[in-house]
Motif scaffolding. Structure first.
Motif, PDB file in Angstrom:
ATOM      1  N   UNK A 156       0.789  -1.223   0.000  1.00  0.00           N
ATOM      2  CA  UNK A 156       0.000   0.000   0.000  1.00  0.00           C
ATOM      3  C   UNK A 156       0.820   1.273   0.000  1.00  0.00           C
ATOM      4  N   UNK A 157       2.093   1.209  -0.378  1.00  0.00           N
ATOM      5  CA  UNK A 157       2.947   2.398  -0.291  1.00  0.00           C
ATOM      6  C   UNK A 157       2.573   3.486  -1.292  1.00  0.00           C
ATOM      7  N   UNK A 158       1.787   3.136  -2.336  1.00  0.00           N
ATOM      8  CA  UNK A 158       1.389   4.141  -3.327  1.00  0.00           C
ATOM      9  C   UNK A 158      -0.101   4.465  -3.257  1.00  0.00           C
ATOM     10  N   UNK A 159      -0.764   4.049  -2.175  1.00  0.00           N
ATOM     11  CA  UNK A 159      -2.182   4.400  -2.021  1.00  0.00           C
ATOM     12  C   UNK A 159      -2.327   5.916  -1.878  1.00  0.00           C
ATOM     13  N   UNK A 160      -3.395   6.521  -2.362  1.00  0.00           N
ATOM     14  CA  UNK A 160      -4.537   5.908  -3.018  1.00  0.00           C
ATOM     15  C   UNK A 160      -4.379   5.856  -4.533  1.00  0.00           C
ATOM     16  N   UNK A 161      -3.231   6.275  -5.044  1.00  0.00           N
ATOM     17  CA  UNK A 161      -3.014   6.241  -6.490  1.00  0.00           C
ATOM     18  C   UNK A 161      -3.063   4.812  -6.999  1.00  0.00           C
ATOM     19  N   UNK A 162      -2.388   3.906  -6.283  1.00  0.00           N
ATOM     20  CA  UNK A 162      -2.371   2.481  -6.635  1.00  0.00           C
ATOM     21  C   UNK A 162      -2.746   1.676  -5.398  1.00  0.00           C
TER      22      UNK A 162
ATOM     23  N   UNK B 185      -0.774  12.698  -3.126  1.00  0.00           N
ATOM     24  CA  UNK B 185      -0.495  11.981  -1.875  1.00  0.00           C
ATOM     25  C   UNK B 185      -1.822  11.581  -1.227  1.00  0.00           C
ATOM     26  N   UNK B 186      -1.759  10.521  -0.449  1.00  0.00           N
ATOM     27  CA  UNK B 186      -2.971   9.954   0.140  1.00  0.00           C
ATOM     28  C   UNK B 186      -3.652  10.982   1.054  1.00  0.00           C
ATOM     29  N   UNK B 187      -4.968  11.128   0.934  1.00  0.00           N
ATOM     30  CA  UNK B 187      -5.692  12.049   1.807  1.00  0.00           C
ATOM     31  C   UNK B 187      -5.406  11.733   3.278  1.00  0.00           C
ATOM     32  N   UNK B 188      -5.107  12.746   4.035  1.00  0.00           N
ATOM     33  CA  UNK B 188      -4.778  12.572   5.443  1.00  0.00           C
ATOM     34  C   UNK B 188      -3.292  12.466   5.696  1.00  0.00           C
TER      35      UNK B 188
ATOM     36  N   UNK C 119       6.885   7.389  -1.828  1.00  0.00           N
ATOM     37  CA  UNK C 119       5.576   6.802  -2.052  1.00  0.00           C
ATOM     38  C   UNK C 119       4.483   7.828  -1.823  1.00  0.00           C
ATOM     39  N   UNK C 120       3.337   7.631  -2.460  1.00  0.00           N
ATOM     40  CA  UNK C 120       2.219   8.563  -2.267  1.00  0.00           C
ATOM     41  C   UNK C 120       1.574   8.407  -0.896  1.00  0.00           C
TER      42      UNK C 120
END
Length: 274
Positions: A88-94, A194-197, A218-219
């Motif tokens: 999950x290092x690129x969430x929420x993009x991937x 980048x991930x929300x939050x 990462x995102x």
């Protein structure tokens, strides 16, 4: 009397049999064999025909399959390759389980740019020991072949996927008074990816990217072991450009999440060259 002679299909000795023009003999093939192919399927000589047709179809199918595999391998080697997202290092993009398509034209033909999502081989020590999925020997062989030709996403334990923040010569720092990352003295607004939050970085850093290297993150900033946390590993936390396999340009699976992965060029538009 001549009129009482019996009717016969044998030619008279005085009248040679005329040549047969309807089914000429094939070159180098006895006439009896050539004619047998035109008797409506009667006779033993015609019986192997279905078998010959079956072998011909099998041969054509094998050629088509082999050609498709070679073409797929060339596409994977020179143009695009599929990869599976395991973390999950690129969430929420991937998201975990996504399949992405990666352009192999980067970096050999096209340059790496800030904002690109790149797949790269582990410079050393970034990843834990890889535990491959359990498969039967046959399943493992099939998976290896399909991965080799590009029909199955690579699941090897030596690839990572991150976003490029700094290219060779860039000065990357975090965080400024507003809590933002700066590249070459210009703050960048990363809210679009980048991930929300998340915050740009919970730990400060100040790095100049060496020649031939990249600074990646990462995102999902609070759940990504990226350039910030690999200073003690080979490369000092930077990724050699030569380790880049390609740039991700699309998510193709699951179909409900299929989308193009565009470079957020506007984020870095004001960043000057180093």
């Amino acid at each position: 009397m001549a009129d009482s002679d019996p009717v016969t299909d044998r030619p008279s000795a005085r009248e040679p049999r005329p040549p047969h023009h309807d089914a000429p003999a094939l070159a180098g093939v006895p006439e009896a064999v050539a004619d047998a192919g035109n008797d409506g399927g009667a006779g033993t000589a015609a019986e192997p025909a279905p078998r010959r047709r079956g072998l011909g179809l099998l041969r054509e199918t094998a050629i088509i399959v082999a050609s498709a595999l070679v073409l797929s391998w060339l596409i994977k080697t020179l143009l695009v390759q599929a990869f599976y997202i395991p973390s999950g290092s690129m969430e929420d993009t991937l998201e975990i389980g996504d399949r992405v398509m990666v352009s192999r034209l980067v970096p050999d033909v096209l340059d790496v740019h800030r904002g690109d999502i790149v797949v790269f081989t582990d410079p050393g020590g970034w990843l834990p020991p890889y535990e491959p999925p359990e498969r039967t020997p046959v399943g493992e062989a099939v998976a290896d072949v399909l991965t080799f030709v590009g029909l199955m996403p690579a699941e090897t334990g030596d690839h990572l996927i991150k976003r490029v923040i700094g290219t060779p010569g860039d000065h990357v720092t975090c965080c400024n008074a507003d809590g933002l990352v700066e590249v070459n003295g210009v703050a960048i607004d990363e809210e679009s990816y980048i991930r929300p939050g998340s915050v740009p970085s919970q730990d400060p850093f100040d790095k100049v990217v060496p020649e031939g290297m990249l600074f990646v993150m990462g995102d999902n900033r609070q759940n990504s072991k990226d350039s910030r946390y690999n200073e003690g590993n080979p490369g000092g936390g930077f990724v050699p450009v030569d380790n880049v396999v390609g740039s991700a340009f699309a998510t193709v699976w699951p179909l409900t999440d299929a989308t193009l992965l565009r470079n957020p060029g506007d984020v870095f538009a004001e960043v000057p060259e180093p």
